[in-house]
Design an enzyme around this catalytic site. Sequence first.
Site, mmCIF file in Angstrom:
data_model
loop_
_atom_site.group_PDB
_atom_site.id
_atom_site.type_symbol
_atom_site.label_atom_id
_atom_site.label_comp_id
_atom_site.label_asym_id
_atom_site.label_seq_id
_atom_site.Cartn_x
_atom_site.Cartn_y
_atom_site.Cartn_z
ATOM 1 N N GLU A 32 34.083 36.971 9.609
ATOM 2 C CA GLU A 32 33.773 36.746 11.014
ATOM 3 C C GLU A 32 35.035 37.056 11.806
ATOM 4 O O GLU A 32 36.138 37.025 11.266
ATOM 5 C CB GLU A 32 33.319 35.298 11.263
ATOM 6 C CG GLU A 32 31.980 34.973 10.650
ATOM 7 C CD GLU A 32 31.532 33.555 10.935
ATOM 8 O OE1 GLU A 32 30.321 33.343 11.129
ATOM 9 O OE2 GLU A 32 32.397 32.651 10.950
ATOM 10 N N GLU A 77 37.757 17.574 16.301
ATOM 11 C CA GLU A 77 36.751 17.883 17.324
ATOM 12 C C GLU A 77 35.610 16.888 17.263
ATOM 13 O O GLU A 77 34.622 17.101 16.555
ATOM 14 C CB GLU A 77 36.185 19.303 17.136
ATOM 15 C CG GLU A 77 37.031 20.405 17.728
ATOM 16 C CD GLU A 77 36.348 21.763 17.625
ATOM 17 O OE1 GLU A 77 35.236 21.852 17.061
ATOM 18 O OE2 GLU A 77 36.931 22.735 18.110
ATOM 19 N N TRP A 129 43.081 29.954 16.008
ATOM 20 C CA TRP A 129 42.224 29.790 14.835
ATOM 21 C C TRP A 129 41.802 31.164 14.302
ATOM 22 O O TRP A 129 41.226 31.930 15.052
ATOM 23 C CB TRP A 129 41.009 28.968 15.244
ATOM 24 C CG TRP A 129 40.081 28.590 14.142
ATOM 25 C CD1 TRP A 129 38.893 29.175 13.816
ATOM 26 C CD2 TRP A 129 40.251 27.511 13.211
ATOM 27 N NE1 TRP A 129 38.309 28.549 12.754
ATOM 28 C CE2 TRP A 129 39.129 27.522 12.363
ATOM 29 C CE3 TRP A 129 41.247 26.553 13.006
ATOM 30 C CZ2 TRP A 129 38.969 26.597 11.324
ATOM 31 C CZ3 TRP A 129 41.085 25.639 11.975
ATOM 32 C CH2 TRP A 129 39.958 25.668 11.153
ATOM 33 N N TYR A 148 37.029 28.942 23.195
ATOM 34 C CA TYR A 148 36.841 30.279 22.644
ATOM 35 C C TYR A 148 36.540 31.195 23.825
ATOM 36 O O TYR A 148 35.567 31.015 24.549
ATOM 37 C CB TYR A 148 35.755 30.269 21.555
ATOM 38 C CG TYR A 148 36.328 29.656 20.301
ATOM 39 C CD1 TYR A 148 36.878 30.450 19.306
ATOM 40 C CD2 TYR A 148 36.421 28.269 20.173
ATOM 41 C CE1 TYR A 148 37.492 29.879 18.199
ATOM 42 C CE2 TYR A 148 37.047 27.700 19.076
ATOM 43 C CZ TYR A 148 37.577 28.507 18.094
ATOM 44 O OH TYR A 148 38.199 27.943 17.016
ATOM 45 N N LYS A 190 37.214 34.824 5.925
ATOM 46 C CA LYS A 190 35.762 34.932 6.015
ATOM 47 C C LYS A 190 35.387 36.147 6.857
ATOM 48 O O LYS A 190 36.143 36.587 7.719
ATOM 49 C CB LYS A 190 35.167 33.660 6.619
ATOM 50 C CG LYS A 190 33.652 33.593 6.498
ATOM 51 C CD LYS A 190 33.123 32.224 6.885
ATOM 52 C CE LYS A 190 31.611 32.175 6.711
ATOM 53 N NZ LYS A 190 31.060 30.834 6.997
ATOM 54 N N GLU A 196 43.526 24.338 19.130
ATOM 55 C CA GLU A 196 42.685 25.346 18.483
ATOM 56 C C GLU A 196 42.054 26.213 19.564
ATOM 57 O O GLU A 196 41.585 25.706 20.582
ATOM 58 C CB GLU A 196 41.588 24.692 17.643
ATOM 59 C CG GLU A 196 40.703 25.696 16.924
ATOM 60 C CD GLU A 196 39.611 25.020 16.112
ATOM 61 O OE1 GLU A 196 39.931 24.057 15.380
ATOM 62 O OE2 GLU A 196 38.450 25.435 16.220
#
Length: 336
Positions: free
Chosen positions: A297, A170, A290, A230, A295, A256
């Site tokens: 999140e 990216e 992704w 996203y 984690k 992604e």
Amino acid sequence: MKSLLIPIVGALMTASLAACGSRTGAGTDTVAAADSSFVSPLSVRGTALVNAVGDTVVLNGPSLGWHTNWGRFYNEGTVKALKEKWGANITRAAIGAHPSGDCQNAYSVDSANAVNLAMKVIDAAIANDMYIICDWHSHENTLADARNFFTVIGEKYGDSPNILYEIWNEPLDIPWSEIKAYAEELIPVIRKNAPNSVIIVGTPKWDQDVDVAAESPLQQPNLLYSLHYYAGTHKDWNREKAEKAIAAGLPLIISECGSMDHTGDGPIDYESWAEWMKFADRHKLSVLMWDIADKNESCSMIASTASDNGMEWKDEELKEWARLARKTIAERNAKK
């Protein structure tokens, strides 16, 4: 997960750096895996990814998280589970090129660890008859390190049809001219050992300005260009840029994506995710989701209590996003 752009008052503004994980649920029953002897040499024809007999290939699977923090999942058991229990026909090794946020133990800090983990999952993908993207997970121009990394990978795996090479995950708010020059330097390094491999080229502004790349594409064969999104943040405006690029003849791959906000957190936007899947289906685009990480999140798919070995994951250790990703993978890979 990285920074992405959001539209504000008609303009694109940079968003903040992020990583991923959260929520509960999802079963681990085995779903239909990819067909036996699925892997064959790939190439790019027009805007399509095709196999050795010229049939369009659409690949779907989850991306592994940054190797720096989630290397515990870089193993045979996890890759095997992604194929046998999720129905994936591809995964992605996200090899962190440089420290970023809380991801510190990158290639530039410990190159041996990075190469070792990349090879572990490449070997696992080959053993499980899957494709794998070897992803140079960088936001910055790290040409010298990328040259060294892909030389080592190419010397060992140049004859393998399983690998797609993603050379700059990216790029930040970096002009296409710089990204293009980087690719022109690095592609010959890969082609020396893997002359017919498919190479994935990053695009400006977190892989969103694919329409800009389409105005002056690289004049080389077997290239795909990265489109990232996203779904909670990136909607019609992002798809319009992608539609423009495809109309201009630029072959894309969604290497992604996530179903939540650009931060990697927040609720899943099921409606926007469905729109993105309609777009991907219409254009027969491969999709990498992704990520396999733990984690706290919502983009991180696995609970921190889960085993390193994906074959041992329990129902309650797969999060809400994992359930949606697995469902999407199985449905898309079942389509003919």
